[in-house]
Design a protein around this motif. Structure first.
Motif, PDB file in Angstrom:
ATOM      1  N   LYS A 255      47.212  69.012  -9.494  1.00 29.47           N
ATOM      2  CA  LYS A 255      45.816  68.065  -9.991  1.00 29.47           C
ATOM      3  C   LYS A 255      45.809  66.610  -9.705  1.00 29.47           C
ATOM      4  CE  LYS A 255      45.309  71.703 -14.258  1.00 29.47           C
ATOM      5  NZ  LYS A 255      45.569  71.926 -15.315  1.00 29.47           N
ATOM      6  N   ASP A 287      40.907  74.169 -13.643  1.00 34.55           N
ATOM      7  CA  ASP A 287      40.343  73.640 -14.893  1.00 34.55           C
ATOM      8  C   ASP A 287      39.639  72.225 -14.871  1.00 34.55           C
ATOM      9  OD1 ASP A 287      42.729  75.382 -16.242  1.00 34.55           O
ATOM     10  OD2 ASP A 287      44.407  73.795 -15.902  1.00 34.55           O
ATOM     11  N   ALA A 289      40.054  69.498 -13.748  1.00 34.99           N
ATOM     12  CA  ALA A 289      40.670  68.064 -13.632  1.00 34.99           C
ATOM     13  C   ALA A 289      39.089  67.743 -12.750  1.00 34.99           C
ATOM     14  CB  ALA A 289      41.736  68.521 -13.942  1.00 34.99           C
ATOM     15  N   TYR A 290      39.225  66.341 -13.186  1.00 39.31           N
ATOM     16  CA  TYR A 290      38.755  65.157 -12.559  1.00 39.31           C
ATOM     17  C   TYR A 290      37.181  66.182 -11.860  1.00 39.31           C
ATOM     18  CZ  TYR A 290      42.907  63.203 -13.362  1.00 39.31           C
ATOM     19  OH  TYR A 290      44.406  62.333 -13.339  1.00 39.31           O
TER      20      TYR A 290
END
Length: 305
Positions: A255, A287, A289-290
């Motif tokens: 990530k 997930d 993420a970002y």
């Protein structure tokens, strides 16, 4: 081509051979057998983390043996990792892989990007997709429906004709112990394809893989010998090889924060990729993420133009 026999290899991490994944290994083996598939582990695939870390040549021996075995229809990678580049001398110094190569399906993702590029260098198409431990051995009561659908299509027909987004995305599992066996991961509705910029329709053969793996071939930030070794064996495709291709990218479970994400893409830009590819297809980050930062205009402007 219908797949009847699968060979499982550990080309990066040796995790598959560790006792703490025995319950996952048994589950995955049973699922493959229930699909009517004969499964073999290549001789070094179960020798564990320490041995395969110290003996990259043993990993290479398994790949050569798998491609040399006429009874195998599909080579399935156990999992990704960090250092598949270390197989290069044992596979290319004396054209070992080229001499062993026979047409068969090769399947894996993440650090297996390195192996996909090895095969691409020799002109053999491969499938960037499921790996044994993360996907076939998923601890939920069944293989995830999206995963199972495409895996079954591949083993039944030997090809994938169309990729559509999953209707769900799953939060990454945190408990891989025996206690997690039979436990489903939280899931959420998926948005489907998101068009970020440029023409909405583009075409070409697909080439790419894990962004971190591609970046490290060029930058060598993680291992001091990686960039030079990959350069010596000309692993990274030339701009001519990239021309007209759809660049496929995904980020790893690490990530990467937005600054590193921009830096990695900038390295690909400096190489000239974005001037020659026909389009960019990016996988949803784990997930999510970002996700907003990755797709934000300021990063696209910084990296792609």
């Amino acid at each position: 081509m219908k797949v009847r026999k699968i060979g499982i290899v550990s080309l990066s991490s040796g995790m598959l051979g560790e006792a703490f994944v025995a319950h996952e290994r048994e589950l995955g083996l049973r699922r493959l057998q229930e699909l009517g598939l004969e499964v073999v582990y290549l001789p070094n695939a179960l020798k564990g983390l320490d041995y395969l870390d110290q003996h990259p040549e043993a990993r290479a021996e398994d790949l050569l043996a798998a491609f040399s075995d006429p009874s195998l229809d599909l080579i399935l990678c156990a999992i990704g990792g960090l250092d598949s580049y270390r197989l290069l001398p044992a596979l290319f110094a004396e054209q070992q892989l080229e001499q062993a190569l026979t047409p068969k399906i090769f399947l894996g993702f993440s650090d297996t990007t390195i192996n996909h590029l090895m095969l691409q260098k020799l002109g053999l198409p491969s499938f960037y997709g499921q790996a044994f431990l993360p996907d076939i051995c998923e601890l939920a009561p069944e293989m995830l429906p999206y995963t199972r659908s495409y895996f079954e299509t591949l083993v039944q027909t030997g090809k994938i004709e169309e990729i559509r987004p999953s209707s769900l995305w799953y939060q990454e599992r945190t408990d891989f112990s025996l206690a997690g066996l039979g436990q489903s991961m939280p899931s959420y509705p998926n948005q489907g394809f998101l068009h970020l910029q440029g023409p909405a329709t583009f075409k070409g053969p697909i080439l790419g893989g894990c962004l971190e793996s591609l970046y490290e071939i060029l930058a060598g930030d993680r291992f001091p010998d990686q960039a030079q070794l990959c350069q010596d064996y000309q692993l990274f495709p030339s701009l001519e090889d990239w021309s007209g291709k759809i660049l496929l990218l995904e980020t790893s479970e690490e990530k990467a924060n937005p600054a590193k994400f921009a830096r990695m893409l900038s390295r690909l830009k400096d190489y000239g990729l974005f001037e020659v590819v026909s389009g960019l297809l990016f996988g949803k980050p784990q997930d999510q993420a970002y996700m907003e930062d990755y797709s934000a205009l300021r990063y696209k402007q910084y990296v792609l133009y």
